[in-house]
Scaffold this active site. Sequence first.
Site, PDB file in Angstrom:
ATOM      1  N   GLU A  60      -4.315  -6.821  15.210  1.00 31.05           N
ATOM      2  CA  GLU A  60      -3.726  -5.365  14.650  1.00 31.05           C
ATOM      3  C   GLU A  60      -4.889  -4.466  14.574  1.00 31.05           C
ATOM      4  OE1 GLU A  60      -0.205  -4.855  11.407  1.00 31.05           O
ATOM      5  OE2 GLU A  60      -2.269  -4.516  10.336  1.00 31.05           O
ATOM      6  N   GLU A  75      11.022  -4.518   4.570  1.00 27.18           N
ATOM      7  CA  GLU A  75      10.691  -6.165   3.917  1.00 27.18           C
ATOM      8  C   GLU A  75      10.500  -6.190   2.617  1.00 27.18           C
ATOM      9  OE1 GLU A  75       9.240  -4.596   6.577  1.00 27.18           O
ATOM     10  OE2 GLU A  75       9.069  -5.945   8.491  1.00 27.18           O
ATOM     11  N   HIS A 114      -3.084 -33.584  18.256  1.00 27.07           N
ATOM     12  CA  HIS A 114      -1.919 -34.406  18.662  1.00 27.07           C
ATOM     13  C   HIS A 114      -0.814 -33.451  19.034  1.00 27.07           C
ATOM     14  CE1 HIS A 114      -3.946 -37.891  16.908  1.00 27.07           C
ATOM     15  NE2 HIS A 114      -4.456 -37.015  16.343  1.00 27.07           N
ATOM     16  N   LYS A 116       9.140  -0.307  13.507  1.00 22.53           N
ATOM     17  CA  LYS A 116       9.523   0.052  12.261  1.00 22.53           C
ATOM     18  C   LYS A 116      10.443   1.294  12.403  1.00 22.53           C
ATOM     19  CE  LYS A 116       5.714  -1.126   9.148  1.00 22.53           C
ATOM     20  NZ  LYS A 116       4.617  -0.292   8.483  1.00 22.53           N
ATOM     21  N   GLY A 130      -4.598  -2.086   5.264  1.00 15.43           N
ATOM     22  CA  GLY A 130      -3.751  -3.177   4.651  1.00 15.43           C
ATOM     23  C   GLY A 130      -4.580  -4.726   4.931  1.00 15.43           C
ATOM     24  N   ARG A 131      -4.796  -4.647   6.118  1.00 15.90           N
ATOM     25  CA  ARG A 131      -5.314  -5.946   6.547  1.00 15.90           C
ATOM     26  C   ARG A 131      -6.525  -6.431   5.980  1.00 15.90           C
ATOM     27  NH1 ARG A 131      -4.449  -2.762  10.441  1.00 15.90           N
ATOM     28  NH2 ARG A 131      -6.076  -1.652  11.882  1.00 15.90           N
ATOM     29  N   LYS A 169       0.806  -1.228  -0.077  1.00 16.07           N
ATOM     30  CA  LYS A 169       0.046  -0.002   0.044  1.00 16.07           C
ATOM     31  C   LYS A 169       0.765   1.144   0.017  1.00 16.07           C
ATOM     32  CE  LYS A 169      -3.586   2.370   2.477  1.00 16.07           C
ATOM     33  NZ  LYS A 169      -4.473   2.244   3.883  1.00 16.07           N
TER      34      LYS A 169
END
Length: 529
Positions: free
Chosen positions: A349, A209, A380, A491, A263-264, A203
């Site tokens: 978030e 990253e 398990h 950040k 963004g999410r 965005k």
Amino acid sequence: MAESALETAWAALAQHRARLATQRTADFFEDPQRFERCSVSAAGLLLDYSRQPVDAAALAALGELADAAGLADAIAAMFRGEAINTTEGRAALHVALRQPRGAQIGGAAIEAEVLAERTRMLAFAESIRRGGRFDTVINIGIGGSDLGPAMAAQALRHFRGGASAGAHRLPAVHFVANVDGCALSDLLETADPARTLFIVCSKTFTTQETLANARTARAWIAGRLSEAAVPTHFAAVSVNAAAMDAFGIHPDQRFRMWDWVGGRYSMWSSIGVSLAIAIGAANFEALLAGAHAMDRHFREAPFGENLPVRMALLGVWNIDLVGLPTLAVLPYDSRLARFPAFLQQLDMESNGKRVTRDGGPVAHGTAPVVWGEPGNEAQHSFFQMLHQGKPRAAIDLLVGMQSSCGREDHQTLAIANALAQAEAFLHGRRGEGVTPHQVHEGDRPVSLLLFDRLDPATLGALVALYEHKVYAQSVIWGINAFDQFGVDLGKQIATTVLPLLQAETIEATVSPSLRGLLGAVRARRGGVP
Ligand code: F6P
């Protein structure tokens, strides 16, 4: 609504909780209609909340809390495109991204822009999917620019449309996110640069990253092919046109998003382009239609029959009244393996906050700690703790009625396991002859979400359901679900630590806490590239 109405509603809920504190949930089933009374359906999903520790009176009191918090107005405000993201002064209009023509969600201008960009993006996706030029597509993005599309591409793997499109092999679609570059490196080992397309999804187009991975990919194309090949081997999605220019993204291969999409919440936009390449335009549109069906239900259904509102209120009950701060999300379909990770960003978030919209302290617990794995495998591993451990969790079991891979005999086993676990969580094992080590208390609150088959429409509805649950809870807690200042500090510090790591000497001004660590890293790494 006046503060006192909210306080009254919370106080009433506390009384209901006190009344129900020693009540065993299994005993609610003395009412033979409990299942029918405590289940609600919408957009292909059935929520069974009969195994939650609530009765009709407590549910009514939860409804009063929703009314006192002004939830109905808040839902209407979201669909009207009001600036419900108050700290950043903008709308949160992900519901506009999945609207069909004529719905005018967010207004006529937004509808037109969304539909035009959707058409452009899907045409591009189909040209890549069917064009035969690329056999490898690598999506570069992180957080909301990765988790939704990557989760959905895995969930809908069986909708990718066979191995070929006419004469061509369909491209394989991969997602890389981590700054360590290993996922990208692994893919570049075998990828053919001439047949590889990178899609940079960001965005902001400033995320460290994503830019690190995109630059490495760019250098690989430029080195293995030529600098001139870069524009044809890259596409991008961003609001930041200047940064896409600087990177060398060709105007025909860039797609818009808007600052009113978080963004999410963005997998429905052009951020989903890699997903659209993986499953095709028709399936992508079915995903949007499924989400839109849930949107309409959220907007129109009375709260008593409203699936996201029901889930939101049960979550509030478990977090704030029962005192269960975690939510385990356990899909009985291994194709939903990344769904808990997607929900972690969506829920935590959004609602991992401690101040209200006005900046005051929130009086109640907020986002649950969301965690989970495919349920059958987790039986398990960590189910031991769910059944007998001290930390207790609220539990969502997601169960498909049909197999996602055509193996109905296996899916019957998966369903049987999910139902067996639901029974064990409810009844436990107690009584005569049961040793202390064998005691299962039971009374673990479980919701089941049943769906026919994990298809695009169902997945769209499922994601929209959790999105709306998160929004409804944020309204009840009085917080803004659409900012994320909590990720900014790390950040910012990262940008100051990087030069320190690369510097020749450690300056005296560096904090003592960092000085020791920097020294240890430098001693072990030698030079830092
Ligand atoms: O992780 C923080 C965050 O800001 C998320 O909200 C967002 O989804 C992600 O970074 C990626 O941001 P962008 O799409 O701008 O690269």
